[in-house]
Scaffold this motif. Sequence first.
Motif, PDB file in Angstrom:
ATOM      1  N   LEU A 246      63.991  56.758  27.554  1.00  0.00           N
ATOM      2  CA  LEU A 246      64.209  57.344  28.875  1.00  0.00           C
ATOM      3  C   LEU A 246      64.450  58.850  28.779  1.00  0.00           C
ATOM      4  O   LEU A 246      63.992  59.615  29.635  1.00  0.00           O
ATOM      5  CB  LEU A 246      65.393  56.659  29.566  1.00  0.00           C
ATOM      6  N   ILE A 247      65.162  59.284  27.736  1.00  0.00           N
ATOM      7  CA  ILE A 247      65.395  60.717  27.558  1.00  0.00           C
ATOM      8  C   ILE A 247      64.081  61.441  27.294  1.00  0.00           C
ATOM      9  O   ILE A 247      63.819  62.518  27.848  1.00  0.00           O
ATOM     10  CB  ILE A 247      66.397  60.956  26.406  1.00  0.00           C
ATOM     11  N   VAL A 248      63.230  60.840  26.458  1.00  0.00           N
ATOM     12  CA  VAL A 248      61.936  61.458  26.157  1.00  0.00           C
ATOM     13  C   VAL A 248      61.079  61.542  27.418  1.00  0.00           C
ATOM     14  O   VAL A 248      60.446  62.576  27.703  1.00  0.00           O
ATOM     15  CB  VAL A 248      61.213  60.667  25.050  1.00  0.00           C
ATOM     16  N   VAL A 249      61.051  60.468  28.200  1.00  0.00           N
ATOM     17  CA  VAL A 249      60.283  60.480  29.449  1.00  0.00           C
ATOM     18  C   VAL A 249      60.821  61.545  30.396  1.00  0.00           C
ATOM     19  O   VAL A 249      60.054  62.274  31.042  1.00  0.00           O
ATOM     20  CB  VAL A 249      60.321  59.087  30.109  1.00  0.00           C
ATOM     21  N   GLY A 250      62.153  61.645  30.483  1.00  0.00           N
ATOM     22  CA  GLY A 250      62.746  62.664  31.349  1.00  0.00           C
ATOM     23  C   GLY A 250      62.397  64.078  30.911  1.00  0.00           C
ATOM     24  O   GLY A 250      62.124  64.948  31.745  1.00  0.00           O
ATOM     25  N   LEU A 251      62.382  64.309  29.592  1.00  0.00           N
ATOM     26  CA  LEU A 251      62.024  65.636  29.102  1.00  0.00           C
ATOM     27  C   LEU A 251      60.567  65.970  29.402  1.00  0.00           C
ATOM     28  O   LEU A 251      60.253  67.097  29.807  1.00  0.00           O
ATOM     29  CB  LEU A 251      62.279  65.713  27.586  1.00  0.00           C
ATOM     30  N   PHE A 252      59.674  65.001  29.220  1.00  0.00           N
ATOM     31  CA  PHE A 252      58.273  65.238  29.564  1.00  0.00           C
ATOM     32  C   PHE A 252      58.125  65.486  31.064  1.00  0.00           C
ATOM     33  O   PHE A 252      57.291  66.294  31.488  1.00  0.00           O
ATOM     34  CB  PHE A 252      57.417  64.035  29.149  1.00  0.00           C
TER      35      PHE A 252
ATOM     36  N   LEU B  28      60.177  66.982  32.937  1.00  0.00           N
ATOM     37  CA  LEU B  28      60.689  68.315  33.257  1.00  0.00           C
ATOM     38  C   LEU B  28      59.797  69.439  32.740  1.00  0.00           C
ATOM     39  O   LEU B  28      60.025  70.597  33.083  1.00  0.00           O
ATOM     40  CB  LEU B  28      62.098  68.490  32.667  1.00  0.00           C
ATOM     41  N   VAL B  29      58.812  69.117  31.921  1.00  0.00           N
ATOM     42  CA  VAL B  29      57.959  70.161  31.340  1.00  0.00           C
ATOM     43  C   VAL B  29      57.301  71.031  32.409  1.00  0.00           C
ATOM     44  O   VAL B  29      57.325  72.270  32.312  1.00  0.00           O
ATOM     45  CB  VAL B  29      56.908  69.551  30.394  1.00  0.00           C
ATOM     46  N   PRO B  30      56.670  70.472  33.469  1.00  0.00           N
ATOM     47  CA  PRO B  30      56.072  71.352  34.489  1.00  0.00           C
ATOM     48  C   PRO B  30      57.082  72.261  35.169  1.00  0.00           C
ATOM     49  O   PRO B  30      56.770  73.423  35.464  1.00  0.00           O
ATOM     50  CB  PRO B  30      55.447  70.362  35.485  1.00  0.00           C
ATOM     51  N   THR B  31      58.291  71.722  35.411  1.00  0.00           N
ATOM     52  CA  THR B  31      59.323  72.551  36.047  1.00  0.00           C
ATOM     53  C   THR B  31      59.734  73.706  35.141  1.00  0.00           C
ATOM     54  O   THR B  31      59.859  74.849  35.586  1.00  0.00           O
ATOM     55  CB  THR B  31      60.551  71.688  36.389  1.00  0.00           C
ATOM     56  N   VAL B  32      59.940  73.407  33.865  1.00  0.00           N
ATOM     57  CA  VAL B  32      60.303  74.456  32.916  1.00  0.00           C
ATOM     58  C   VAL B  32      59.172  75.476  32.792  1.00  0.00           C
ATOM     59  O   VAL B  32      59.404  76.689  32.750  1.00  0.00           O
ATOM     60  CB  VAL B  32      60.640  73.840  31.545  1.00  0.00           C
TER      61      VAL B  32
END
Length: 280
Positions: A18-24, A26-30
Amino acid sequence: MRAWLTDKVNGGLVRVFLIVVGLFWLVPTVGLLVSSLRSPEDMNASGWWKVFSEPSQLTVDSYRKLLENGDITDSLLNTVLITVPATVLVVVIGSLAGYAFAWMEFPGRDWWFLAVVGLLVVPVQVALIPIAELFGRLGLFGSTLGVILFHVGFGLPFAVFLLRNFFAEIPRELLEAARLDGAGELRLFFRVVMPLGGPAIASLGIFQFLWVWNDMLVALVFTDADSQPITVALQTQVRQFGNNIDVLAPGAFISMVIPLAVFFAFQRQFVSGVMAGAVK
């Protein structure tokens, strides 16, 4: 012991996944945030991830130019002037109507409620032309008030449906006890029903706020150059100035970060409202 270890491992794997999915996620936002902090020359020369090896590329010049762009700043104000009243009106009227359908007796109550539920299936696209003609006759076409009324009209069926079902779960004994103490319908609504319905009302407010803030179709049809929100203003910038990325990137980020801030501010109430009624 083996079962305990298995549960721990499985739980840890699920958490990592779930953490990995959440980080992916957030990639467009970052990427948008980093792009908004780079100059147009740097953006044309390399990708946004280049900033991690060259932090000196970071600058706030794009936001300075954004604040100097009258079209963007005016459209951001228009977005607030459209979103806040449309959200407040839907929440207030939907709450009153939901309470009436749940606990007040009047002729044809169930049939009226079925009619409201039936309005949920009416697509927005079907009503654009008829309502545009109506607003044109009333002098509301191209105004902020017209957009607000359109969003309120299409937001109320869902609001009434959601809040009526939530209010109907309030114990009848609680309302009867308040009536025995002399509480009228308005006092009963504001002192008893509203506090208990806080999670559902917060969920409705978040849904409505996000829907109106991110809307482009309705604004594109019903607004003019003086009343257009940020979504239409950014689309206009793309059409007129294809390389105006130093305005588009910070404008898009600001347009995105405000509803995110609203969501995270009311996250607990939102989750409580979504889960309401799931567990008896």
